[in-house]
Design a protein around this motif. Sequence first.
Motif, mmCIF file in Angstrom:
data_model
loop_
_atom_site.group_PDB
_atom_site.id
_atom_site.type_symbol
_atom_site.label_atom_id
_atom_site.label_comp_id
_atom_site.label_asym_id
_atom_site.label_seq_id
_atom_site.Cartn_x
_atom_site.Cartn_y
_atom_site.Cartn_z
ATOM 1 N N GLN A 54 -9.138 11.554 -6.588
ATOM 2 C CA GLN A 54 -8.783 10.153 -6.882
ATOM 3 C C GLN A 54 -7.851 10.055 -8.085
ATOM 4 O O GLN A 54 -6.892 9.275 -8.089
ATOM 5 C CB GLN A 54 -10.057 9.334 -7.140
ATOM 6 N N TYR A 55 -8.137 10.859 -9.113
ATOM 7 C CA TYR A 55 -7.285 10.791 -10.314
ATOM 8 C C TYR A 55 -5.837 11.161 -9.949
ATOM 9 O O TYR A 55 -4.883 10.529 -10.418
ATOM 10 C CB TYR A 55 -7.832 11.719 -11.406
ATOM 11 N N ALA A 56 -5.707 12.191 -9.102
ATOM 12 C CA ALA A 56 -4.353 12.593 -8.688
ATOM 13 C C ALA A 56 -3.675 11.460 -7.913
ATOM 14 O O ALA A 56 -2.495 11.170 -8.113
ATOM 15 C CB ALA A 56 -4.425 13.869 -7.841
ATOM 16 N N LEU A 57 -4.439 10.807 -7.032
ATOM 17 C CA LEU A 57 -3.845 9.745 -6.207
ATOM 18 C C LEU A 57 -3.453 8.524 -7.035
ATOM 19 O O LEU A 57 -2.413 7.914 -6.813
ATOM 20 C CB LEU A 57 -4.831 9.322 -5.108
ATOM 21 N N THR A 58 -4.321 8.150 -7.982
ATOM 22 C CA THR A 58 -4.059 6.898 -8.714
ATOM 23 C C THR A 58 -3.283 7.133 -10.012
ATOM 24 O O THR A 58 -2.847 6.160 -10.627
ATOM 25 C CB THR A 58 -5.360 6.156 -9.085
ATOM 26 N N TYR A 59 -3.148 8.434 -10.434
ATOM 27 C CA TYR A 59 -2.469 8.737 -11.698
ATOM 28 C C TYR A 59 -1.132 7.991 -11.767
ATOM 29 O O TYR A 59 -0.415 7.962 -10.785
ATOM 30 C CB TYR A 59 -2.224 10.248 -11.790
ATOM 31 N N PRO A 60 -0.797 7.358 -12.887
ATOM 32 C CA PRO A 60 -1.451 7.435 -14.193
ATOM 33 C C PRO A 60 -2.576 6.409 -14.410
ATOM 34 O O PRO A 60 -3.076 6.300 -15.533
ATOM 35 C CB PRO A 60 -0.293 7.154 -15.152
ATOM 36 N N GLU A 61 -2.966 5.717 -13.353
ATOM 37 C CA GLU A 61 -4.040 4.728 -13.538
ATOM 38 C C GLU A 61 -5.398 5.360 -13.327
ATOM 39 O O GLU A 61 -5.525 6.346 -12.603
ATOM 40 C CB GLU A 61 -3.890 3.635 -12.478
ATOM 41 N N ARG A 62 -6.429 4.767 -13.938
ATOM 42 C CA ARG A 62 -7.812 5.125 -13.638
ATOM 43 C C ARG A 62 -8.475 3.906 -13.017
ATOM 44 O O ARG A 62 -8.311 2.789 -13.514
ATOM 45 C CB ARG A 62 -8.584 5.476 -14.909
ATOM 46 N N VAL A 63 -9.252 4.124 -11.944
ATOM 47 C CA VAL A 63 -9.968 3.013 -11.313
ATOM 48 C C VAL A 63 -11.406 3.471 -11.044
ATOM 49 O O VAL A 63 -11.667 4.680 -11.031
ATOM 50 C CB VAL A 63 -9.280 2.569 -9.988
ATOM 51 N N PRO A 64 -12.343 2.549 -10.835
ATOM 52 C CA PRO A 64 -13.731 2.963 -10.557
ATOM 53 C C PRO A 64 -13.797 3.901 -9.354
ATOM 54 O O PRO A 64 -12.974 3.800 -8.429
ATOM 55 C CB PRO A 64 -14.432 1.636 -10.255
ATOM 56 N N LEU A 75 -9.808 7.584 0.049
ATOM 57 C CA LEU A 75 -8.873 6.584 0.588
ATOM 58 C C LEU A 75 -9.632 5.408 1.208
ATOM 59 O O LEU A 75 -9.222 4.248 1.071
ATOM 60 C CB LEU A 75 -7.931 7.229 1.607
ATOM 61 N N ASP A 76 -10.771 5.708 1.866
ATOM 62 C CA ASP A 76 -11.599 4.622 2.435
ATOM 63 C C ASP A 76 -12.036 3.671 1.330
ATOM 64 O O ASP A 76 -12.059 2.450 1.514
ATOM 65 C CB ASP A 76 -12.872 5.191 3.091
ATOM 66 N N SER A 77 -12.398 4.268 0.164
ATOM 67 C CA SER A 77 -12.916 3.425 -0.918
ATOM 68 C C SER A 77 -11.800 2.669 -1.649
ATOM 69 O O SER A 77 -12.073 1.743 -2.396
ATOM 70 C CB SER A 77 -13.698 4.275 -1.915
ATOM 71 N N LEU A 78 -10.560 3.105 -1.449
ATOM 72 C CA LEU A 78 -9.428 2.444 -2.117
ATOM 73 C C LEU A 78 -8.446 1.900 -1.069
ATOM 74 O O LEU A 78 -7.225 2.006 -1.228
ATOM 75 C CB LEU A 78 -8.715 3.432 -3.059
ATOM 76 N N ALA A 79 -9.025 1.343 -0.011
ATOM 77 C CA ALA A 79 -8.208 0.913 1.131
ATOM 78 C C ALA A 79 -7.245 -0.216 0.766
ATOM 79 O O ALA A 79 -6.276 -0.481 1.485
ATOM 80 C CB ALA A 79 -9.106 0.497 2.281
ATOM 81 N N ASP A 80 -7.493 -0.899 -0.353
ATOM 82 C CA ASP A 80 -6.559 -1.960 -0.765
ATOM 83 C C ASP A 80 -5.287 -1.374 -1.384
ATOM 84 O O ASP A 80 -4.281 -2.059 -1.510
ATOM 85 C CB ASP A 80 -7.243 -2.895 -1.773
ATOM 86 N N ARG A 81 -5.331 -0.070 -1.786
ATOM 87 C CA ARG A 81 -4.157 0.548 -2.431
ATOM 88 C C ARG A 81 -3.417 1.524 -1.529
ATOM 89 O O ARG A 81 -2.231 1.760 -1.707
ATOM 90 C CB ARG A 81 -4.597 1.394 -3.634
ATOM 91 N N PHE A 82 -4.211 2.210 -0.650
ATOM 92 C CA PHE A 82 -3.628 3.324 0.109
ATOM 93 C C PHE A 82 -3.850 3.162 1.608
ATOM 94 O O PHE A 82 -4.861 2.594 2.025
ATOM 95 C CB PHE A 82 -4.281 4.655 -0.317
ATOM 96 N N LYS A 133 0.833 -1.209 0.000
ATOM 97 C CA LYS A 133 0.000 0.000 0.000
ATOM 98 C C LYS A 133 0.863 1.253 0.000
ATOM 99 O O LYS A 133 1.934 1.270 0.606
ATOM 100 C CB LYS A 133 -0.869 0.018 1.257
ATOM 101 N N GLN A 134 0.341 2.316 -0.653
ATOM 102 C CA GLN A 134 1.073 3.588 -0.627
ATOM 103 C C GLN A 134 0.607 4.406 0.583
ATOM 104 O O GLN A 134 -0.600 4.468 0.876
ATOM 105 C CB GLN A 134 0.819 4.345 -1.911
ATOM 106 N N ALA A 135 1.575 5.031 1.263
ATOM 107 C CA ALA A 135 1.271 5.763 2.493
ATOM 108 C C ALA A 135 0.985 7.223 2.162
ATOM 109 O O ALA A 135 1.840 7.925 1.618
ATOM 110 C CB ALA A 135 2.457 5.655 3.452
ATOM 111 N N VAL A 136 -0.240 7.671 2.509
ATOM 112 C CA VAL A 136 -0.684 9.014 2.118
ATOM 113 C C VAL A 136 -0.740 9.936 3.334
ATOM 114 O O VAL A 136 -1.364 9.607 4.353
ATOM 115 C CB VAL A 136 -2.087 8.954 1.468
#
Length: 392
Positions: free
Chosen positions: A271-281, A22-29, A2-5
């Motif tokens: 979200q786009y800034a956090l996941t860039y360059p990826e896009r996720v739902p 971040l709550d909705s993307l808890a598997d990444r961040f 996970k990336q630490a924000v």
Amino acid sequence: MKQAVAILGSTGSIGSSTLQVLDSLADRFAVIALSAHSNHELLTSQINVYRPRFAAATDDTAYNALAESLPDGDTRLLRGSSGLEEICSSDEVDIVVFATSGVSSLSALFCAIEHKKKICIANKELLVMAGALVTAHAKQYNVPLIPVDSEHSAIFQCLNGGGRDHPIKKIYLTGSGGALRMRKKELLEGVSPKEALSHPKWKMGKKITVDSATLMNKGLELIEARWLFDVSPGVPDVVIHPEAVIHSMVEFVDGSVLAQLASCDMRLPIQYALTYPERVPSLVDTLDFSAIRSLTFEEPDTERFPCLRLAKEALYAGGTASCVLNSANEVAVHLFLTEKIGFMDIPAVIEKVLEKHILKDGCSLEEILRLDTWARSQAYEAAARLRRRAVM
Ligand code: NDP
Ligand code: MG
């Protein structure tokens, strides 16, 4: 892994939306650091939920309250802007979201650049005040500044689809026109803070909502775009687009215009800034074109909304003009919100301070911070003069 924000300004509007993302993307961040200025109650509840490694309060009273109330745990409590700098320097932090308002996190931004963090920047005032210094520093360390402001995220997304080397002809920053778009000029004088705060499209912090009503927000965004995308002052322009469906557009040299469209929900650009360059739902509602039906555009009216004219003048003047514009605006908006001055006194105060200021180029960080203090005190004086004249 996970990336630490780290979220600087986690108790604000952008800060809380970032936590939802971040709550909705808890598997990444994972949340590693949180900060507030004075709202220690909300910061305490956020600490209790997220158990971050670091928490900072920039206001001394809030820091003392937290130091007393926080149970011993894994969270290290930090104080002031040096606390924000420590977060931005920590090896444990991967991403820093600048969701603070105002200039206080400028030194933290420099630290984050030097420590090569992934930087997601919502705080436009930092770029307006010190755009030349910040972007030069980011270039020196080869650290991109990823925009969170919805218009700049839209531009960033258009550029990512626009081909190599971004041959840009024009940037169109769209704006809904704010709460007072239809108000007649003679009725603007008597606008109350409550009226200025009823934004038709976005739910945001108070300062930026008043900036939207005066159109200063679009002015600040022109300056923000000039620095973030390294374009000359004539490239970005403002288009009023009341439906707020298109969040900005880029015209390329061949005449093609790319636009980004989405619901008015800051969780998407965050979200786009956090996941860039990826896009996720995302959590954001999809657009319903049958309900939107039409998209309209207008020229901004700088006669009714002189703040936009002042910002454009500062953009073209360059140097220290935009720093003075921003500092005087912060004071004027505060005085308007506390009912010390009227709505149309906001541009009047800013103009007085700009008239007094002697333009300088190539300032250091220390000079910018000194100029900020000077412009703020001049704005208080200008407002006091306006008040005296009003009672005479
Ligand atoms: P808020 O006023 O809602 O939140 C500001 C945050 O910064 C709070 O956490 C606040 O702490 C903290 N803060 C306030 N003063 C200081 C200080 N002196 N030092 C350190 N931290 C401080 O603002 P917004 O979330 O609306 O906006 C944040 C930034 O993002 C602004 O620059 C704004 O222009 C920009 N932005 C905002 C958008 C929005 O939708 N809200 C859209 C695009 C850009 P506390 O709660 O304790 O006061
Ligand atoms: Mg914006």
